[in-house]
Design a protein around this motif. Structure first.
Motif, PDB file in Angstrom:
ATOM      1  N   ALA A 233      -2.005 -47.366   3.623  1.00  5.19           N
ATOM      2  CA  ALA A 233      -0.647 -47.346   4.155  1.00  5.19           C
ATOM      3  C   ALA A 233       0.069 -46.113   3.640  1.00  5.19           C
ATOM      4  CB  ALA A 233       0.119 -48.600   3.725  1.00  5.19           C
ATOM      5  N   ASP A 234       1.092 -45.689   4.392  1.00  7.02           N
ATOM      6  CA  ASP A 234       1.890 -44.544   3.981  1.00  7.02           C
ATOM      7  C   ASP A 234       2.894 -45.013   2.937  1.00  7.02           C
ATOM      8  OD1 ASP A 234       3.347 -42.286   3.693  1.00  7.02           O
ATOM      9  OD2 ASP A 234       4.368 -42.429   5.628  1.00  7.02           O
ATOM     10  N   THR A 235       2.582 -44.752   1.660  1.00  5.41           N
ATOM     11  CA  THR A 235       3.443 -45.256   0.589  1.00  5.41           C
ATOM     12  C   THR A 235       4.313 -44.182  -0.022  1.00  5.41           C
ATOM     13  OG1 THR A 235       1.758 -44.855  -1.095  1.00  5.41           O
ATOM     14  CG2 THR A 235       1.739 -46.992  -0.006  1.00  5.41           C
ATOM     15  N   HIS A 236       4.141 -42.952   0.398  1.00  8.65           N
ATOM     16  CA  HIS A 236       4.958 -41.887  -0.160  1.00  8.65           C
ATOM     17  C   HIS A 236       5.789 -41.256   0.931  1.00  8.65           C
ATOM     18  CE1 HIS A 236       1.917 -42.438  -3.271  1.00  8.65           C
ATOM     19  NE2 HIS A 236       2.799 -41.930  -4.099  1.00  8.65           N
TER      20      HIS A 236
ATOM     21  N   ARG B 299      16.787 -43.692  -2.819  1.00  7.06           N
ATOM     22  CA  ARG B 299      15.470 -43.065  -2.752  1.00  7.06           C
ATOM     23  C   ARG B 299      15.035 -42.578  -4.130  1.00  7.06           C
ATOM     24  NH1 ARG B 299      14.813 -38.283   1.405  1.00  7.06           N
ATOM     25  NH2 ARG B 299      15.390 -39.995   2.801  1.00  7.06           N
ATOM     26  N   SER B 300      15.974 -42.062  -4.907  1.00  8.28           N
ATOM     27  CA  SER B 300      15.636 -41.595  -6.247  1.00  8.28           C
ATOM     28  C   SER B 300      15.179 -42.749  -7.131  1.00  8.28           C
ATOM     29  CB  SER B 300      16.850 -40.911  -6.883  1.00  8.28           C
ATOM     30  OG  SER B 300      17.221 -39.763  -6.145  1.00  8.28           O
ATOM     31  N   HIS B 301      15.875 -43.877  -7.032  1.00  4.41           N
ATOM     32  CA  HIS B 301      15.484 -45.043  -7.827  1.00  4.41           C
ATOM     33  C   HIS B 301      14.126 -45.580  -7.381  1.00  4.41           C
ATOM     34  CE1 HIS B 301      19.102 -45.159 -10.094  1.00  4.41           C
ATOM     35  NE2 HIS B 301      19.896 -45.542  -9.107  1.00  4.41           N
ATOM     36  N   ILE B 302      13.884 -45.590  -6.075  1.00  6.47           N
ATOM     37  CA  ILE B 302      12.586 -46.044  -5.567  1.00  6.47           C
ATOM     38  C   ILE B 302      11.478 -45.121  -6.055  1.00  6.47           C
ATOM     39  CG2 ILE B 302      11.178 -46.250  -3.480  1.00  6.47           C
ATOM     40  CD1 ILE B 302      12.892 -48.652  -3.799  1.00  6.47           C
ATOM     41  N   TYR B 303      11.762 -43.829  -6.092  1.00  2.11           N
ATOM     42  CA  TYR B 303      10.768 -42.871  -6.578  1.00  2.11           C
ATOM     43  C   TYR B 303      10.404 -43.180  -8.034  1.00  2.11           C
ATOM     44  CZ  TYR B 303       8.830 -38.491  -8.338  1.00  2.11           C
ATOM     45  OH  TYR B 303       8.028 -37.561  -8.953  1.00  2.11           O
ATOM     46  N   GLU B 304      11.417 -43.438  -8.859  1.00  3.15           N
ATOM     47  CA  GLU B 304      11.156 -43.757 -10.260  1.00  3.15           C
ATOM     48  C   GLU B 304      10.401 -45.073 -10.395  1.00  3.15           C
ATOM     49  OE1 GLU B 304      11.576 -41.966 -12.913  1.00  3.15           O
ATOM     50  OE2 GLU B 304      12.491 -40.297 -11.826  1.00  3.15           O
ATOM     51  N   LEU B 305      10.791 -46.055  -9.594  1.00  6.91           N
ATOM     52  CA  LEU B 305      10.110 -47.347  -9.639  1.00  6.91           C
ATOM     53  C   LEU B 305       8.663 -47.206  -9.206  1.00  6.91           C
ATOM     54  CD1 LEU B 305      10.182 -50.417  -9.993  1.00  6.91           C
ATOM     55  CD2 LEU B 305      10.956 -50.579  -7.613  1.00  6.91           C
TER      56      LEU B 305
ATOM     57  N   ALA C 105      -5.163 -47.186  -8.130  1.00  8.40           N
ATOM     58  CA  ALA C 105      -5.783 -46.994  -6.817  1.00  8.40           C
ATOM     59  C   ALA C 105      -5.097 -47.839  -5.761  1.00  8.40           C
ATOM     60  CB  ALA C 105      -7.270 -47.323  -6.890  1.00  8.40           C
ATOM     61  N   VAL C 106      -4.712 -49.054  -6.117  1.00  8.11           N
ATOM     62  CA  VAL C 106      -4.033 -49.954  -5.183  1.00  8.11           C
ATOM     63  C   VAL C 106      -2.531 -49.760  -5.345  1.00  8.11           C
ATOM     64  CG1 VAL C 106      -3.625 -52.341  -4.506  1.00  8.11           C
ATOM     65  CG2 VAL C 106      -5.904 -51.623  -5.250  1.00  8.11           C
ATOM     66  N   LYS C 107      -1.902 -49.259  -4.295  1.00 11.80           N
ATOM     67  CA  LYS C 107      -0.459 -49.043  -4.325  1.00 11.80           C
ATOM     68  C   LYS C 107       0.246 -50.311  -3.846  1.00 11.80           C
ATOM     69  CE  LYS C 107      -1.434 -44.825  -5.420  1.00 11.80           C
ATOM     70  NZ  LYS C 107      -1.350 -44.396  -6.838  1.00 11.80           N
ATOM     71  N   LEU C 108       1.327 -50.651  -4.525  1.00 12.42           N
ATOM     72  CA  LEU C 108       2.043 -51.881  -4.188  1.00 12.42           C
ATOM     73  C   LEU C 108       3.356 -51.640  -3.456  1.00 12.42           C
ATOM     74  CD1 LEU C 108       1.556 -53.967  -7.470  1.00 12.42           C
ATOM     75  CD2 LEU C 108       0.221 -54.045  -5.358  1.00 12.42           C
ATOM     76  N   ILE C 109       3.979 -50.504  -3.671  1.00 12.90           N
ATOM     77  CA  ILE C 109       5.271 -50.227  -3.047  1.00 12.90           C
ATOM     78  C   ILE C 109       5.050 -49.358  -1.813  1.00 12.90           C
ATOM     79  CG2 ILE C 109       7.553 -49.207  -3.345  1.00 12.90           C
ATOM     80  CD1 ILE C 109       7.300 -49.797  -6.315  1.00 12.90           C
TER      81      ILE C 109
END
Length: 239
Positions: free
Chosen positions: A227-230, A191-197, A206-210
């Motif tokens: 979409a819920d991206t966070h 999760r920490s690595h995904i947060y950094e990525l 404006a457009v979230k990809l992850i």
């Protein structure tokens, strides 16, 4: 050229080291499947020579997991199995070439040279792209909207796996395996690595990809609908 030899026959490994080191190659070896997979996923090799029949984890399963991790390293499968169905199974698992035992060392050398040359040729044009996000597999450079992204190695590996799978979802287990093999750390390191990525890739765009898929994993895609991206740090189901 740096080679990884995954083979449990000590005499054969000794012959390979003697032959290739005399020609200026650098070799590592592994006597079983899990060790070979760990080395292949955590070190840079120009090619891998992989035996089919290995202790603890056979070569085809090693290759399947290696390809699932996103690795594109050229792999030559080395085996006594010479029936057509076996060869087809090896190629479908992700092998780039297939050589049956017994074999001549000069032929193995030529085949490996050809694999590495083809991989190098593909490398100049091997660019993954999703929307305005690009990852050059040859230079390992990443950019979004033409702006360079500065990524840690772990984040770059996660990005490659997500981009190769896009727009499909990638499970937490597969991402953990890509980073740590069969021994992922405890806690929320992924999760920490995904947060950094996510911070590097999406930032103020404006457009979230992850995107987080609760109880599943993650997806990298340009979605037209919100979409819920966070993910809240305290919610284990969204990790």
């Amino acid at each position: 050229m740096r080679l990884l030899v995954v083979e449990d026959n000590r005499n054969l490994v000794s012959n390979l080291f003697e032959y290739f080191e005399a020609r200026g190659y650098t070799l590592d070896s592994a006597p079983d499947g899990p060790t070979g997979l760990h080395l292949a996923m955590n070190h840079e090799y120009d090619a891998v020579v992989l035996d089919w029949m290995l202790p603890r984890l056979d070569g085809r399963e090693v290759l399947r997991r290696l390809r699932e991790s996103g690795s594109g390293v050229p792999v030559l499968m080395l085996t006594a199995r010479d029936e057509l169905p076996d060869k087809i199974a090896g190629f479908r698992a992700g092998a780039d070439d297939y050589l049956t035992k017994p074999f001549d060392l000069p032929e193995l050398e030529v085949r490996l040279e050809a694999l590495v040359a083809r991989a190098a040729g593909r490398g100049h044009s091997r660019v993954l792209q999703v929307a305005d996000l690009k990852l050059d597999l040859a230079t390992l450079g990443a950019s979004r909207g033409g702006r360079e992204l500065h990524l840690y190695p772990a984040c770059r590996k996660l990005l490659e796996v997500l981009m190769r799978a896009s727009p499909a979802a990638v499970t937490r287990e597969r991402l953990e395996h890509a980073l740590w093999g069969d021994s992922p750390p405890d806690g929320n390191m992924l999760r920490s690595h995904i947060y950094e990525l996510r911070r590097s890739v999406d930032g103020a765009h404006a457009v979230k990809l992850i995107h987080t898929l609760p109880r599943v994993g993650y997806r990298l895609a340009a979605m037209t609908e919100p979409a819920d991206t966070h993910e809240p740090a305290s919610d284990p189901d969204n990790g």
